[in-house]
Design a protein around this motif. Sequence first.
Motif, short mmCIF file in Angstrom:
data_model
loop_
_atom_site.label_atom_id
_atom_site.label_comp_id
_atom_site.label_asym_id
_atom_site.label_seq_id
_atom_site.Cartn_x
_atom_site.Cartn_y
_atom_site.Cartn_z
N ARG A 126 0.77 -1.07 -0.26
CA ARG A 126 -0.02 -0.14 0.11
C ARG A 126 0.98 1.21 0.08
NH1 ARG A 126 -3.95 0.50 4.59
NH2 ARG A 126 -5.71 0.99 2.57
N PRO A 127 0.41 2.41 -0.15
CA PRO A 127 1.44 4.11 -0.56
C PRO A 127 1.56 3.69 1.45
CG PRO A 127 -0.78 3.66 -1.94
CD PRO A 127 -1.12 2.85 -1.07
N ARG A 128 1.90 4.19 1.02
CA ARG A 128 2.70 4.45 2.63
C ARG A 128 1.77 5.74 3.39
NH1 ARG A 128 7.87 4.45 5.91
NH2 ARG A 128 8.12 5.80 7.67
N ASP A 129 1.13 6.86 2.98
CA ASP A 129 0.29 7.15 3.82
C ASP A 129 -0.83 6.88 4.22
OD1 ASP A 129 1.58 9.80 3.64
OD2 ASP A 129 0.57 10.70 2.30
N SER A 130 -1.36 5.37 3.11
CA SER A 130 -2.21 4.80 3.32
C SER A 130 -1.92 3.86 4.34
CB SER A 130 -3.01 4.35 2.25
OG SER A 130 -3.70 4.59 1.32
N GLN A 131 -1.04 3.41 4.78
CA GLN A 131 -0.54 2.42 5.61
C GLN A 131 -0.31 3.48 7.16
OE1 GLN A 131 3.57 1.86 4.76
NE2 GLN A 131 2.75 -0.29 3.30
N ILE A 132 -0.03 4.86 7.21
CA ILE A 132 0.00 5.49 8.35
C ILE A 132 -1.71 5.41 8.38
CG2 ILE A 132 0.19 7.70 8.78
CD1 ILE A 132 3.05 7.99 7.16
N ALA A 133 -2.61 5.73 7.43
CA ALA A 133 -3.73 6.39 7.92
C ALA A 133 -4.57 4.93 8.41
CB ALA A 133 -4.81 6.51 6.99
N ALA A 134 -4.24 3.63 8.38
CA ALA A 134 -4.71 2.78 9.32
C ALA A 134 -4.35 2.59 10.28
CB ALA A 134 -4.38 1.17 8.29
N TRP A 135 -3.40 3.08 10.94
CA TRP A 135 -3.18 3.32 11.86
C TRP A 135 -3.86 4.73 12.92
CZ3 TRP A 135 -0.11 0.63 15.98
CH2 TRP A 135 0.86 -0.67 15.19
N ALA A 136 -3.90 5.04 12.06
CA ALA A 136 -4.47 6.81 12.14
C ALA A 136 -6.00 6.91 12.80
CB ALA A 136 -4.38 7.78 11.69
#
Length: 212
Positions: A126-136
């Motif tokens: 996944r794109p990095r920002d999508s990965q971070i969004a999963a945590w957020a």
Amino acid sequence: MEIDQWRREYLQGGLQRDDLADDPVSQFRAWLEEVVKANISDPSAMCLSTADAGGQPSQRVVLLKGFDERGFVFYTNLKSQKAWDIAANPKVSLLFPWHFLERQVIVRGVAEPLADADADAYFSSRPRDSQIAAWASHQSDAIVSRQVLEESFESFRQKFDGQDVPRPEFWGGYRVEPHAVEFWQGRASRLHDRFVYRALDDGEWQLERLSP
């Protein structure tokens, strides 16, 4: 607004038994290829229907992320409403509303959790920002404002700065193992063509035409 008078004829084509593949996965692949060739946005978008322990149904649009003879795959937050529903009642339905081709595909089946290795492999792509969004995002939880969400996103962006973003333990996927797959083609005068594949105990599929 005379909404009860909004209608049109479906004239793009028909569907005959001889047009159909021997199994629903092959037929789905053929139709999906035609959708992709039509250059329509979000060709893999599907409506996922679930029901909670009390029988209350819910629907939402998710993206298909893979399919084969074993079933249809999607990913999500494992603490979301859809995940709670599936935990209580794994029977689900998928709808692919390809209206621009005057077609629909409906999948009925059982959702089974994917192995961690499968979820890890997809998450890492996944794109990095999508990965971070999963945590957020605590999906489906109430929040007081968008600012809270954006602050959470920025906090995790800083936390994972300079390193790979790991998959959260609360994020994973499901495979919907189908027991019935229906292919619908619009026709004039509402005499639509409908065919359903039903899974048999021996692993074969039974194909039936349905009345519209």
